[in-house]
Design an enzyme around this catalytic site. Structure first.
Site, PDB file in Angstrom:
ATOM      1  CG  HIS A   1      40.811 106.089  53.929  1.00 42.82           C
ATOM      2  ND1 HIS A   1      42.079 105.593  53.937  1.00 42.82           N
ATOM      3  CD2 HIS A   1      40.489 106.290  52.628  1.00 42.82           C
ATOM      4  CE1 HIS A   1      42.523 105.508  52.688  1.00 42.82           C
ATOM      5  NE2 HIS A   1      41.586 105.928  51.877  1.00 42.82           N
TER       6      HIS A   1
ATOM      7  CG  ASP B   1      42.486 104.574  57.233  1.00 46.14           C
ATOM      8  OD1 ASP B   1      42.016 103.526  56.765  1.00 46.14           O
ATOM      9  OD2 ASP B   1      43.040 105.451  56.539  1.00 46.14           O
TER      10      ASP B   1
ATOM     11  CG  MET C   1      44.109 114.810  52.511  1.00 47.98           C
ATOM     12  SD  MET C   1      43.808 113.019  52.684  1.00 47.98           S
ATOM     13  CE  MET C   1      45.081 112.335  51.646  1.00 47.98           C
TER      14      MET C   1
ATOM     15  CD  GLU D   1      44.338 109.249  45.096  1.00 46.09           C
ATOM     16  OE1 GLU D   1      44.009 109.745  46.201  1.00 46.09           O
ATOM     17  OE2 GLU D   1      45.043 108.232  45.006  1.00 46.09           O
TER      18      GLU D   1
ATOM     19  CE  LYS E   1      44.684 102.177  41.653  1.00 45.80           C
ATOM     20  NZ  LYS E   1      44.605 101.455  42.937  1.00 45.80           N
TER      21      LYS E   1
ATOM     22  CD  GLU F   1      48.646 106.681  44.254  1.00 51.20           C
ATOM     23  OE1 GLU F   1      47.830 107.110  45.085  1.00 51.20           O
ATOM     24  OE2 GLU F   1      48.915 105.476  44.113  1.00 51.20           O
TER      25      GLU F   1
ATOM     26  CG  HIS G   1      46.543 106.249  40.932  1.00 50.59           C
ATOM     27  ND1 HIS G   1      45.628 106.876  41.715  1.00 50.59           N
ATOM     28  CD2 HIS G   1      46.973 105.178  41.655  1.00 50.59           C
ATOM     29  CE1 HIS G   1      45.485 106.219  42.854  1.00 50.59           C
ATOM     30  NE2 HIS G   1      46.312 105.183  42.843  1.00 50.59           N
TER      31      HIS G   1
ATOM     32  CG  ASP H   1      48.057 110.393  47.047  1.00 55.16           C
ATOM     33  OD1 ASP H   1      48.128 111.327  47.884  1.00 55.16           O
ATOM     34  OD2 ASP H   1      47.120 109.576  47.017  1.00 55.16           O
TER      35      ASP H   1
ATOM     36  CG  ASP I   1      47.644 100.063  42.990  1.00 51.37           C
ATOM     37  OD1 ASP I   1      48.591 100.857  42.990  1.00 51.37           O
ATOM     38  OD2 ASP I   1      46.613 100.218  43.671  1.00 51.37           O
TER      39      ASP I   1
ATOM     40  CG  ASP J   1      50.157 101.647  46.511  1.00 51.96           C
ATOM     41  OD1 ASP J   1      50.085 102.592  45.693  1.00 51.96           O
ATOM     42  OD2 ASP J   1      49.158 101.158  47.064  1.00 51.96           O
TER      43      ASP J   1
ATOM     44  CG  ASP K   1      48.385 106.525  48.698  1.00 49.53           C
ATOM     45  OD1 ASP K   1      48.415 105.648  49.580  1.00 49.53           O
ATOM     46  OD2 ASP K   1      47.430 106.668  47.920  1.00 49.53           O
TER      47      ASP K   1
HETATM   48  C1  GCO Z   1      44.732 103.529  45.966  1.00 53.87           C
HETATM   49  C2  GCO Z   1      44.573 104.996  46.260  1.00 53.87           C
HETATM   50  C3  GCO Z   1      44.232 105.288  47.687  1.00 53.87           C
HETATM   51  C4  GCO Z   1      43.787 106.717  47.913  1.00 53.87           C
HETATM   52  C5  GCO Z   1      43.259 106.893  49.283  1.00 53.87           C
HETATM   53  C6  GCO Z   1      43.022 108.323  49.654  1.00 53.87           C
HETATM   54  O1  GCO Z   1      45.307 103.210  44.926  1.00 53.87           O
HETATM   55  O2  GCO Z   1      44.281 102.702  46.757  1.00 53.87           O
HETATM   56  O3  GCO Z   1      45.760 105.638  45.904  1.00 53.87           O
HETATM   57  O4  GCO Z   1      45.316 104.971  48.514  1.00 53.87           O
HETATM   58  O5  GCO Z   1      44.852 107.603  47.708  1.00 53.87           O
HETATM   59  O6  GCO Z   1      42.071 106.174  49.357  1.00 53.87           O
HETATM   60  O7  GCO Z   1      41.919 108.798  49.051  1.00 53.87           O
HETATM   61 MN    MN Z   2      46.442 107.591  46.395  1.00 50.90          MN
HETATM   62 MN    MN Z   3      47.047 104.345  44.659  1.00 53.26          MN
END
Ligand code: GCO
Ligand code: MN
Ligand code: MN
Length: 388
Positions: free
Chosen positions: A55, A58, A89, A182, A184, A218, A221, A246, A256, A258, A288
């Site tokens: 990002h 970041d 990306m 993307e 979610k 993702e 998600h 992702d 969430d 991850d 991700d």
């Molecule tokens: C989340 C998202 C993020 C995006 C990222 C890239 O659940 O926080 O998956 O990680 O993928 O902001 O756009």
């Molecule tokens: Mn993501």
């Molecule tokens: Mn995510």
């Protein structure tokens, strides 16, 4: 024993925010010291990743001065050159700063919507400067806690207007860049608009330049929404819209999470890898996800290596499944076709319809056939468990 070493052709990527995750959560403070973007690139080089994504913030803090920005960028480019990593990306952070508390492109405040466009154009310039070919849009705050706050039709229209504006910006600048949206369903908002990959695919077709825009599905998600991720990805692939992916993992019905790729739903991860590999998906395999909060940076490396290694093991399992004679015999049997119905398929004609209406079917006989899916699934499980 196969070689599960990640190679550039596997296109494994991580975000700065993934291996750079310091373990802060809603209940606790960071457990790892923050590393600079350049040091994170070195860490990714050490574990064998191909690329790094980020990002805007970041890399460059939102309040950095121009000279701070130049110094960070110089360091970062040096680390890329040292390690050979690329930047396939990039994306915009449209969710952390308090200005985005009610969304960015869908905010009710026109100043916020305009600032979000400005921030995104600057972030696109930065991504292109570093070689990115895909630009991700994740609308983390584009939603509501109460529908009293925002008209959902207005929100869709505002999102469309923003995407159309930004596509024109890319065309105007002659950038070689595609957008990947993307979805979610929730978190951090109570509900997020365009909540699944299917919603996104439908939305894309309403844009002025749908050919420039695809999706970035993702795992977590779609699982948060209780959906079959493999089916969502297949729909995107079939439509030529899988521009990015992702990878991570997530238990159904939880927050969430991850988690490391393949850490929870191995069978679904297997069918996902098989889908991507069988159909020669040639984009990034982006992880991700982040390490458990229990880990130090050695654990972060274990996490990153684990994501790539599991992917490569599942890729090998998919090849094994495709080559397994017993499995393929069942697959051939369940797809058997003697051609006797061919006359009824394909393009419609009145004659075809009339002939089909006159055809008789022995329903009971057709229905009495066992389909052997139990056996096929057990064979699949045995491939996965390593006993075949
Ligand atoms: C989340 C998202 C993020 C995006 C990222 C890239 O659940 O926080 O998956 O990680 O993928 O902001 O756009
Ligand atoms: Mn993501
Ligand atoms: Mn995510």
């Amino acid at each position: 024993m196969s070689d599960y070493t990640p190679k550039p052709e596997h296109k494994f990527t991580f975000g700065l925010w993934t291996v750079g995750n310091v373990g802060r959560d809603p209940f606790g403070a960071p457990v790892r010291d923050a590393k600079s973007p350049a040091d994170l690139v070195r860490l990714l080089g050490e574990v064998g990743a191909w690329g790094v994504n980020f990002h805007d913030n970041d890399l460059i803090p939102i309040d950095a001065t121009p000279s701070e920005r130049d110094a960070i960028l110089k360091e970062f480019k040096k680390a890329l050159a040292e390690t050979g990593l690329c930047v396939p990306m990039t994306t915009t952070n449209l969710f952390s700063d308090p200005i985005f508390k009610d969304g960015a492109f869908t905010s009710n405040d026109p100043k916020v919507r305009a600032y979000a466009l400005q921030k995104t154009m600057n972030a696109i310039d930065l991504g292109v400067e570093l070689g990115a070919k895909v630009y991700v849009f994740w609308g983390g705050r584009e939603g509501t806690e109460t529908d009293a706050a925002k008209d959902p039709l207005t929100a869709i229209k505002r999102t469309r207007e923003a995407m159309n504006f930004l596509c024109e910006y890319v065309l105007d600048k002659k950038y070689d860049l595609k957008f990947a949206l993307e979805a979610k369903p929730n978190e951090p908002r109570g509900d997020i608009y365009n909540s699944t990959t299917g919603h996104m695919l439908a939305f894309i077709e309403t844009l002025d330049h749908p050919e420039m825009v695809g999706v970035n599905p993702e795992v977590a998600h779609e699982h948060m929404a209780g959906l079959n991720f493999v089916h969502g990805v297949a729909q995107a692939l079939e439509a030529g819209k899988l521009f990015h992916i992702d990878l991570n993992d997530q238990a159904f019905g939880r927050y969430d999470q991850d988690f490391r790729f393949g850490a929870v739903n191995l069978k679904s991860a297997f069918f996902l890898v098989k889908l991507l590999e069988d159909n020669k998906y040639d984009g990034s395999r982006h992880f991700d996800a982040h390490a458990y909060r229990t880990e130090d940076y050695e654990g972060v490396k274990d996490f990153a290596r684990g994501c790539m290694r599991t992917y490569l093991i599942l890729k090998e399992k998919a090849e094994q499944w495709n080559a397994d004679k017993e499995i393929q015999a069942v697959v051939a049997e369940i797809n058997a076709d003697d051609g006797s119905m061919n006359q009824y398929f394909g393009k419609y004609s009145a004659e075809k319809a009339a002939a089909l209406k006159a055809q008789s079917f022995d329903r009971t006989k057709i229905a009495s056939r066992g389909l052997k899916y139990e056996r096929l699934d057990q064979l699949t499980i045995e491939v996965l468990l390593g006993v075949r």
